[in-house]
Write a protein that holds these residues in place. Structure first.
Motif, PDB file in Angstrom:
ATOM      1  N   LEU A 103      13.097   4.212   0.198  1.00 16.67           N
ATOM      2  CA  LEU A 103      13.287   3.142  -0.794  1.00 16.67           C
ATOM      3  C   LEU A 103      12.633   3.474  -2.131  1.00 16.67           C
ATOM      4  CD1 LEU A 103      12.618   0.019   1.459  1.00 16.67           C
ATOM      5  CD2 LEU A 103      14.827   0.763   0.561  1.00 16.67           C
ATOM      6  N   GLY A 104      11.803   4.491  -2.139  1.00 17.19           N
ATOM      7  CA  GLY A 104      11.110   4.864  -3.361  1.00 17.19           C
ATOM      8  C   GLY A 104      10.166   6.026  -3.104  1.00 17.19           C
ATOM      9  N   THR A 105       9.629   6.560  -4.192  1.00 15.31           N
ATOM     10  CA  THR A 105       8.635   7.621  -4.116  1.00 15.31           C
ATOM     11  C   THR A 105       7.523   7.311  -5.108  1.00 15.31           C
ATOM     12  OG1 THR A 105       9.663   8.996  -5.838  1.00 15.31           O
ATOM     13  CG2 THR A 105      10.427   9.317  -3.552  1.00 15.31           C
ATOM     14  N   LYS A 106       6.491   8.144  -5.086  1.00 18.31           N
ATOM     15  CA  LYS A 106       5.379   7.950  -6.017  1.00 18.31           C
ATOM     16  C   LYS A 106       5.860   8.042  -7.455  1.00 18.31           C
ATOM     17  CE  LYS A 106       0.871   9.890  -7.270  1.00 18.31           C
ATOM     18  NZ  LYS A 106      -0.139  10.939  -6.972  1.00 18.31           N
ATOM     19  N   ASP A 107       6.766   8.968  -7.728  1.00 19.12           N
ATOM     20  CA  ASP A 107       7.260   9.173  -9.094  1.00 19.12           C
ATOM     21  C   ASP A 107       8.431   8.262  -9.453  1.00 19.12           C
ATOM     22  OD1 ASP A 107       5.397  11.225  -9.512  1.00 19.12           O
ATOM     23  OD2 ASP A 107       6.727  12.691  -8.567  1.00 19.12           O
ATOM     24  N   ALA A 108       9.099   7.704  -8.439  1.00 19.83           N
ATOM     25  CA  ALA A 108      10.235   6.807  -8.682  1.00 19.83           C
ATOM     26  C   ALA A 108      10.103   5.589  -7.770  1.00 19.83           C
ATOM     27  CB  ALA A 108      11.549   7.529  -8.436  1.00 19.83           C
ATOM     28  N   PRO A 109       9.173   4.685  -8.108  1.00 20.36           N
ATOM     29  CA  PRO A 109       8.942   3.519  -7.245  1.00 20.36           C
ATOM     30  C   PRO A 109      10.116   2.555  -7.254  1.00 20.36           C
ATOM     31  CG  PRO A 109       7.685   3.317  -9.274  1.00 20.36           C
ATOM     32  CD  PRO A 109       8.280   4.698  -9.277  1.00 20.36           C
ATOM     33  N   PHE A 110      10.192   1.735  -6.213  1.00 21.75           N
ATOM     34  CA  PHE A 110      11.247   0.735  -6.111  1.00 21.75           C
ATOM     35  C   PHE A 110      11.189  -0.203  -7.315  1.00 21.75           C
ATOM     36  CE2 PHE A 110      12.799  -3.463  -4.838  1.00 21.75           C
ATOM     37  CZ  PHE A 110      14.053  -3.148  -4.332  1.00 21.75           C
ATOM     38  N   THR A 116      -1.639  -4.983  -4.859  1.00 25.37           N
ATOM     39  CA  THR A 116      -1.787  -5.367  -6.274  1.00 25.37           C
ATOM     40  C   THR A 116      -2.084  -4.174  -7.181  1.00 25.37           C
ATOM     41  OG1 THR A 116      -4.160  -5.862  -6.025  1.00 25.37           O
ATOM     42  CG2 THR A 116      -2.604  -7.677  -5.667  1.00 25.37           C
ATOM     43  N   SER A 117      -2.564  -3.061  -6.610  1.00 19.74           N
ATOM     44  CA  SER A 117      -2.858  -1.878  -7.418  1.00 19.74           C
ATOM     45  C   SER A 117      -2.126  -0.630  -6.911  1.00 19.74           C
ATOM     46  CB  SER A 117      -4.366  -1.606  -7.440  1.00 19.74           C
ATOM     47  OG  SER A 117      -4.872  -1.455  -6.125  1.00 19.74           O
ATOM     48  N   ASN A 118      -1.210  -0.806  -5.957  1.00 18.79           N
ATOM     49  CA  ASN A 118      -0.496   0.307  -5.365  1.00 18.79           C
ATOM     50  C   ASN A 118       0.606   0.794  -6.315  1.00 18.79           C
ATOM     51  OD1 ASN A 118       1.212   1.970  -3.772  1.00 18.79           O
ATOM     52  ND2 ASN A 118       0.634   0.866  -1.911  1.00 18.79           N
ATOM     53  N   PRO A 119       0.643   2.101  -6.645  1.00 15.68           N
ATOM     54  CA  PRO A 119       1.679   2.620  -7.548  1.00 15.68           C
ATOM     55  C   PRO A 119       3.102   2.363  -7.052  1.00 15.68           C
ATOM     56  CG  PRO A 119      -0.065   4.239  -7.235  1.00 15.68           C
ATOM     57  CD  PRO A 119      -0.329   3.145  -6.249  1.00 15.68           C
TER      58      PRO A 119
END
Length: 320
Positions: free
Chosen positions: A155-162, A181-184
């Protein structure tokens, strides 16, 4: 009615602009993260008190805050994906089948070999909810494992979050909600957050401390978060903003509901209906409000749509 703008405290706030849902055949347009379990509800048409033993009906239906929100979103034409923990027991297999039948995306569920499928049990009378017990221990035990699809590429990655709306429920542990609340993985998400019950309302405190997300609470839950007692939704909404909330919707049963952010407060009364059920009404309100904004409705119209859907649900009819 629209009230005069509130003078906000010095804190950042999310925009209340309507989001644009975009989906493909294999991708959801909203994520529902939290409890997906079996609801076991006993309902009696007579008033009940402590120790009452009366005839009624007992039903078992797919439930949980995340599940209830997802089911309502699907009725409004959205395509939700569930992120939760469900056991690999017979009850879990049956629950996943039921979710799929309802049009929900179940590909990203965490299926545990050693954790049982969670359950919720409630007793309702003509005078409302009498008692309830939520057994969401498997969801709590699974913890951050349910979020893996947001970072492993599903559903997403660190560089391309949902990027899109995410409905969170307070059945997640306080530590996990704090991490979110602070998760990339959530930096591009439009977070919509609701407590699972008044007893778990204080788990939403990190969203106040970091001024993020849209919080959906009732009057009692607002009081617990603000450590105060409120008699109406506008007062509670102002207090929530002063405590750091970026945006909040406060409901008060059959009384007024208020939506508030740094741009001001909007307060409306719900339609009057005969109450036939109460479990799931708050989840229906939240889902209907998200769906209304997805349609591009403005603040006042979105609040009115959500109140109408919740009132219809409480009356015993489907919210459409």
């Amino acid at each position: 009615m629209t009230q005069a703008p509130h003078s906000p405290a010095s804190h950042p706030s999310q925009s209340t602009a309507q989001f644009q849902v975009q989906t493909t055949a294999n991708q959801p347009d909203i994520l529902c993260i939290g409890s997906v379990l079996w609801d076991i509800i006993g309902r009696c048409t007579a008033e009940m008190q402590r120790g009452s033993d009366k005839p009624g009906r007992i039903t078992r239906l797919p439930g949980g805050v995340a599940m209830n929100i997802a089911m309502t979103l699907a009725r409004f034409g959205l395509r939700p994906a569930l992120l939760s923990a469900i056991g690999r027991d017979a009850e879990g297999d049956e629950l996943v089948h039921a979710c799929t039948h309802l049009g929900l995306i179940t590909d990203h569920l965490y299926r545990s070999e050693d954790l049982p499928t969670d359950r919720y049990m409630a007793v309702e009378g003509a005078n409302g909810l009498i008692a309830a017990i939520a057994d969401a221990h498997s969801l709590e035990a699974a913890g951050a494992k349910i979020l893996r699809p947001l970072t492993d590429g599903a559903l997403g990655t660190k560089d391309a979050p949902f990027a899109g709306p995410v409905a969170l429920d307070g059945n997640l542990t306080l530590s996990l909600l704090d991490d979110i609340t602070s998760n990339p993985a959530f930096t591009q998400a439009d977070l919509r957050v609701a407590p699972a019950s008044p007893g778990k309302a204080e788990r939403l405190r990190p969203f106040l401390l970091r001024s993020c997300g849209t919080l959906y609470v009732n009057l009692e839950e607002a009081g617990l978060l603000c450590q105060d007692d409120f008699t109406d939704s506008p007062t509670a909404a102002r207090a929530m903003l002063d405590r750091g909330a970026a945006r909040v919707l406060v409901t008060d049963g059959g009384s007024t509901a208020t939506e508030a952010d740094q741009n001001g407060l909007i307060t409306q009364a719900p339609p009057r209906v005969t109450v036939a059920r109460v479990t799931g009404a708050g989840d229906t309100f939240m889902a209907a409000h998200i769906a209304a904004e997805a349609r591009g409705e403005d603040r006042e119209t979105s609040l009115a749509s959500a109140l109408k859907a919740a009132a219809t649900y409480v009356s015993g009819e489907p919210p459409l």
